[in-house]
Design an enzyme around this catalytic site. Structure first.
Site, PDB file in Angstrom:
ATOM      1  N   LEU A  52     -18.553 -12.497  -8.679  1.00  0.00           N
ATOM      2  CA  LEU A  52     -19.489 -13.609  -8.482  1.00  0.00           C
ATOM      3  C   LEU A  52     -18.896 -14.919  -8.995  1.00  0.00           C
ATOM      4  O   LEU A  52     -19.646 -15.846  -9.284  1.00  0.00           O
ATOM      5  CB  LEU A  52     -20.807 -13.325  -9.213  1.00  0.00           C
TER       6      LEU A  52
ATOM      7  N   THR B 199      -5.650  -0.499   7.263  1.00  0.00           N
ATOM      8  CA  THR B 199      -7.011  -0.920   7.597  1.00  0.00           C
ATOM      9  C   THR B 199      -7.083  -1.152   9.104  1.00  0.00           C
ATOM     10  O   THR B 199      -6.392  -2.028   9.632  1.00  0.00           O
ATOM     11  CB  THR B 199      -7.357  -2.222   6.844  1.00  0.00           C
TER      12      THR B 199
ATOM     13  N   CYS C 140      -5.925  -9.274   2.846  1.00  0.00           N
ATOM     14  CA  CYS C 140      -7.024  -8.405   3.309  1.00  0.00           C
ATOM     15  C   CYS C 140      -8.297  -9.142   3.703  1.00  0.00           C
ATOM     16  O   CYS C 140      -8.716  -9.079   4.859  1.00  0.00           O
ATOM     17  CB  CYS C 140      -7.318  -7.365   2.241  1.00  0.00           C
TER      18      CYS C 140
ATOM     19  N   GLY D 140      -8.313 -15.470  -0.600  1.00  0.00           N
ATOM     20  CA  GLY D 140      -7.137 -15.422   0.276  1.00  0.00           C
ATOM     21  C   GLY D 140      -6.610 -14.004   0.275  1.00  0.00           C
ATOM     22  O   GLY D 140      -7.367 -13.053   0.113  1.00  0.00           O
TER      23      GLY D 140
ATOM     24  N   ASP E  47      10.452   3.127   6.001  1.00  0.00           N
ATOM     25  CA  ASP E  47      10.163   1.780   6.499  1.00  0.00           C
ATOM     26  C   ASP E  47      11.263   1.385   7.473  1.00  0.00           C
ATOM     27  O   ASP E  47      12.401   1.852   7.356  1.00  0.00           O
ATOM     28  CB  ASP E  47      10.104   0.776   5.337  1.00  0.00           C
TER      29      ASP E  47
ATOM     30  N   VAL F  70       0.827  -1.209   0.000  1.00  0.00           N
ATOM     31  CA  VAL F  70       0.000   0.000   0.000  1.00  0.00           C
ATOM     32  C   VAL F  70       0.864   1.263   0.000  1.00  0.00           C
ATOM     33  O   VAL F  70       0.684   2.151  -0.834  1.00  0.00           O
ATOM     34  CB  VAL F  70      -0.951  -0.007   1.222  1.00  0.00           C
TER      35      VAL F  70
ATOM     36  N   THR G 281      -1.481  -4.384   9.694  1.00  0.00           N
ATOM     37  CA  THR G 281      -2.367  -4.580  10.852  1.00  0.00           C
ATOM     38  C   THR G 281      -2.783  -6.051  10.877  1.00  0.00           C
ATOM     39  O   THR G 281      -3.943  -6.371  10.644  1.00  0.00           O
ATOM     40  CB  THR G 281      -3.605  -3.668  10.753  1.00  0.00           C
TER      41      THR G 281
HETATM   42  N1  NAD Z   1      -2.157  -5.190   0.364  1.00  0.00           N
HETATM   43  C1  NAD Z   1      -3.363  -4.771   0.005  1.00  0.00           C
HETATM   44  O1  NAD Z   1      -3.896  -5.151  -1.036  1.00  0.00           O
HETATM   45  C2  NAD Z   1      -4.118  -3.802   0.882  1.00  0.00           C
HETATM   46  C3  NAD Z   1      -5.235  -3.146   0.342  1.00  0.00           C
HETATM   47  C4  NAD Z   1      -5.925  -2.257   1.149  1.00  0.00           C
HETATM   48  C5  NAD Z   1      -5.540  -2.048   2.461  1.00  0.00           C
HETATM   49  N2  NAD Z   1      -4.451  -2.711   2.956  1.00  0.00           N
HETATM   50  C6  NAD Z   1      -4.062  -2.442   4.344  1.00  0.00           C
HETATM   51  O2  NAD Z   1      -2.930  -1.572   4.322  1.00  0.00           O
HETATM   52  C7  NAD Z   1      -2.052  -1.887   5.413  1.00  0.00           C
HETATM   53  C8  NAD Z   1      -0.680  -2.224   4.868  1.00  0.00           C
HETATM   54  O3  NAD Z   1      -0.801  -3.390   4.063  1.00  0.00           O
HETATM   55  P1  NAD Z   1       0.391  -3.877   3.107  1.00  0.00           P
HETATM   56  O4  NAD Z   1      -0.147  -5.005   2.311  1.00  0.00           O
HETATM   57  O5  NAD Z   1       0.982  -2.706   2.435  1.00  0.00           O
HETATM   58  O6  NAD Z   1       1.418  -4.442   4.204  1.00  0.00           O
HETATM   59  P2  NAD Z   1       2.953  -4.811   3.996  1.00  0.00           P
HETATM   60  O7  NAD Z   1       3.241  -5.836   5.017  1.00  0.00           O
HETATM   61  O8  NAD Z   1       3.231  -5.080   2.565  1.00  0.00           O
HETATM   62  O9  NAD Z   1       3.720  -3.451   4.371  1.00  0.00           O
HETATM   63  C9  NAD Z   1       3.749  -2.893   5.646  1.00  0.00           C
HETATM   64  C10 NAD Z   1       5.114  -2.254   5.847  1.00  0.00           C
HETATM   65  O10 NAD Z   1       5.134  -1.531   7.067  1.00  0.00           O
HETATM   66  C11 NAD Z   1       6.440  -1.616   7.609  1.00  0.00           C
HETATM   67  N3  NAD Z   1       6.423  -1.244   9.027  1.00  0.00           N
HETATM   68  C12 NAD Z   1       5.931  -1.927  10.084  1.00  0.00           C
HETATM   69  N4  NAD Z   1       6.090  -1.217  11.216  1.00  0.00           N
HETATM   70  C13 NAD Z   1       6.685  -0.049  10.858  1.00  0.00           C
HETATM   71  C14 NAD Z   1       7.074   1.109  11.572  1.00  0.00           C
HETATM   72  N5  NAD Z   1       6.890   1.199  12.899  1.00  0.00           N
HETATM   73  N6  NAD Z   1       7.639   2.123  10.900  1.00  0.00           N
HETATM   74  C15 NAD Z   1       7.837   2.041   9.558  1.00  0.00           C
HETATM   75  N7  NAD Z   1       7.460   0.969   8.836  1.00  0.00           N
HETATM   76  C16 NAD Z   1       6.893  -0.062   9.466  1.00  0.00           C
HETATM   77  C17 NAD Z   1       6.820  -3.061   7.353  1.00  0.00           C
HETATM   78  O11 NAD Z   1       8.226  -3.251   7.425  1.00  0.00           O
HETATM   79  C18 NAD Z   1       6.270  -3.256   5.945  1.00  0.00           C
HETATM   80  O12 NAD Z   1       7.217  -2.975   4.937  1.00  0.00           O
HETATM   81  C19 NAD Z   1      -2.726  -3.024   6.171  1.00  0.00           C
HETATM   82  O13 NAD Z   1      -3.499  -2.492   7.217  1.00  0.00           O
HETATM   83  C20 NAD Z   1      -3.633  -3.652   5.128  1.00  0.00           C
HETATM   84  O14 NAD Z   1      -4.748  -4.287   5.682  1.00  0.00           O
HETATM   85  C21 NAD Z   1      -3.728  -3.575   2.196  1.00  0.00           C
END
Ligand code: NAD
Length: 435
Positions: free
Chosen positions: A251, A121, A261, A258, A30, A11, A86
């Site tokens: 649908l 999220t 999310c 999986g 990060d 994201v 999360t």
């Molecule tokens: N992946 C998706 O398709 C998607 C879509 C919509 C919403 N989301 C939501 O967005 C959020 C992120 O998802 P994602 O798939 O990008 O996760 P991800 O695991 O790919 O990335 C999260 C990043 O945050 C970093 N991180 C953790 N703690 C940290 C900190 N204290 N300081 C700096 N960086 C830190 C991690 O090292 C990691 O690189 C989640 O809540 C997820 O539910 C994801």
């Protein structure tokens, strides 16, 4: 606008690159040193179509940078997005430790007004917790806004650049103006920024994912009945989807949902219901159907060959949780392969992009090998199982598949092949909810 993005995963990286593309100056931070090193060396740590060009173009223009130095990022940005993970805890509720750690770091390093935007999220009430955490650790003024992300992995760049809506939760006029400025260029063609209160915004994300997961489990249950009564779920889908009240998208019957999310967000919403004294009965059922659905192909094989699959060689095509991503989180393929080897079968698997991630998850299992391509995967196989519907699997050379397989059984977990054609070629074909 100077923007900071904390968390440079699927994201955060797409968000940062997308905001830079519209002229903002963005720093993505990060704590994962390796990830930032890869990005600073010109690489991309994830597979997402179109993202490499977007990142490279904006880095070259000096609008996009990557760092592990979050304190400096905080000092230099006016708007800071939190986009960290999360993940689910044991009881299904969302683990907020990373979000709150970011809030503490932001509070400790801000030196004037900041808008903190929660993009991760998060359950309803989290922005209040972020606000309380900031207030505890800083005397500088700030606003906290909710801005859930709706991107689809595999199509994330498009979703970022041409969103069908942007949801923002805030009660602050200043935050509203800043968010309008940050996102203005993305909604010029008329799709809305929907401003609302913070709690409704947080809830919108969960309700959206829960609805999509519900459609999938609903269709999978209908497919199970189609299987038993001799109806074709694809025809049923076409008939249902033509009703504009229903619509035709999302649908498709298959081997379940999986990804990072749907599974975690449905569990988190059920947990929120539980914490608030409301049993989320529909969503409990959605999860239960999905858990069974992931094992559908194993169950079909057992129904044909019996419970002991020792000596049965299975080719598995597709490992990522869906096409066009390398993401293996909660991928149905993992459950399928565990189910197969648990019954004594051996597996040779292939995925166009997710092989490295898959190796990390599956290589501890006995009798699992990885093939160089889809045809090597079927060498000597008794059964071919399609788990993820990558485009290149849609029109394979079935003559070659037949030549290289030992058996003739094809289990199509995504209904992408034409049963009559496969049967003409001499295969025994089974799909999901197809007669
Ligand atoms: N992946 C998706 O398709 C998607 C879509 C919509 C919403 N989301 C939501 O967005 C959020 C992120 O998802 P994602 O798939 O990008 O996760 P991800 O695991 O790919 O990335 C999260 C990043 O945050 C970093 N991180 C953790 N703690 C940290 C900190 N204290 N300081 C700096 N960086 C830190 C991690 O090292 C990691 O690189 C989640 O809540 C997820 O539910 C994801």
């Amino acid at each position: 606008m100077k923007v900071g993005v904390v968390g440079t995963g699927y994201v955060g990286l797409v968000l940062g690159a997308g905001l830079a593309e519209s002229g903002n100056h963005v720093v993505c931070g990060d704590i994962d040193v390796r990830k930032i090193e890869v990005l600073n060396a010109g690489g991309i740590p994830i597979y997402e179509p179109g993202l490499d060009d977007l990142v490279e173009r904006n880095r070259a223009k000096g609008r996009l940078a990557f760092t592990t130095d979050i304190p400096t990022l905080v000092r230099e940005a006016t708007v800071i997005f939190i986009a960290v993970g999360t993940p689910p805890q044991e009881d299904g509720s969302a683990d907020l430790q990373h979000v709150l750690a970011c809030a503490r770091t932001i509070a400790a390093n801000m030196d004037g007004y900041r808008l903190v935007v929660v993009k991760s999220t998060v359950p309803v009430g989290t922005c209040d917790k972020v606000r309380a955490c900031l207030a505890q650790h800083t005397t500088h003024p700030f606003d906290v806004a909710s801005n859930p992300e709706f991107l689809k992995e595999g199509d994330a760049v498009h979703d970022m650049m041409k969103p069908d809506r942007i949801v923002c939760g805030t009660d602050s006029e200043r935050a509203r103006e800043l968010l309008t400025e940050v996102y203005g260029t993305f909604v010029r063609t008329g799709n809305p920024i929907l401003f609302m209160d913070v709690r409704s915004s947080e809830m919108t994300k969960y309700a959206s994912n829960a609805m999509l997961a519900t459609r999938i489990s609903f269709m999978n249950e209908i497919a199970g009945l189609c299987d038993r009564i001799g109806a074709d779920v694809d025809k049923v889908r076409a008939g249902m989807g033509a009703d504009p009240r229903i619509g035709s998208r999302f649908l498709f019957a298959g081997v379940g949902y999986g990804g990072s999310c749907f599974p975690k967000d449905v569990k988190a919403l059920v947990a929120t219901g539980r914490e608030n004294g409301l049993a989320m009965r529909v969503l409990d059922a959605v999860e239960e159907v999905n858990a069974d659905q992931k094992l559908l192909l194993v169950d079909k094989l057992v129904a044909l060959l019996g419970p002991d699959l020792s000596g049965v060689h299975c080719a598995v095509w597709g490992l990522a949780f869906k096409p066009n991503t390398d993401d293996m989180r909660e991928a149905p393929a993992t459950e399928v392969i565990r189910g197969l080897v648990g019954r004594g079968a051996s597996v040779r698997a292939y995925d166009p992009i997710a092989m490295d991630n898959a190796r990390g998850i599956l290589s501890g299992l006995p009798r699992v090998e990885f093939a160089e391509d889809e045809y090597a995967a079927v060498d000597g196989a008794d059964v071919l199982m399609l788990v993820t519907e990558w485009g290149e699997f849609r029109q394979p050379d079935f003559d070659l598949v037949k030549e290289r397989m030992r058996g003739r059984l094809v289990l199509d977990g995504r209904n992408i092949w034409t049963p009559a054609r496969l049967r003409e070629l001499g295969f025994t074909y089974l799909g999901v909810g197809r007669p």
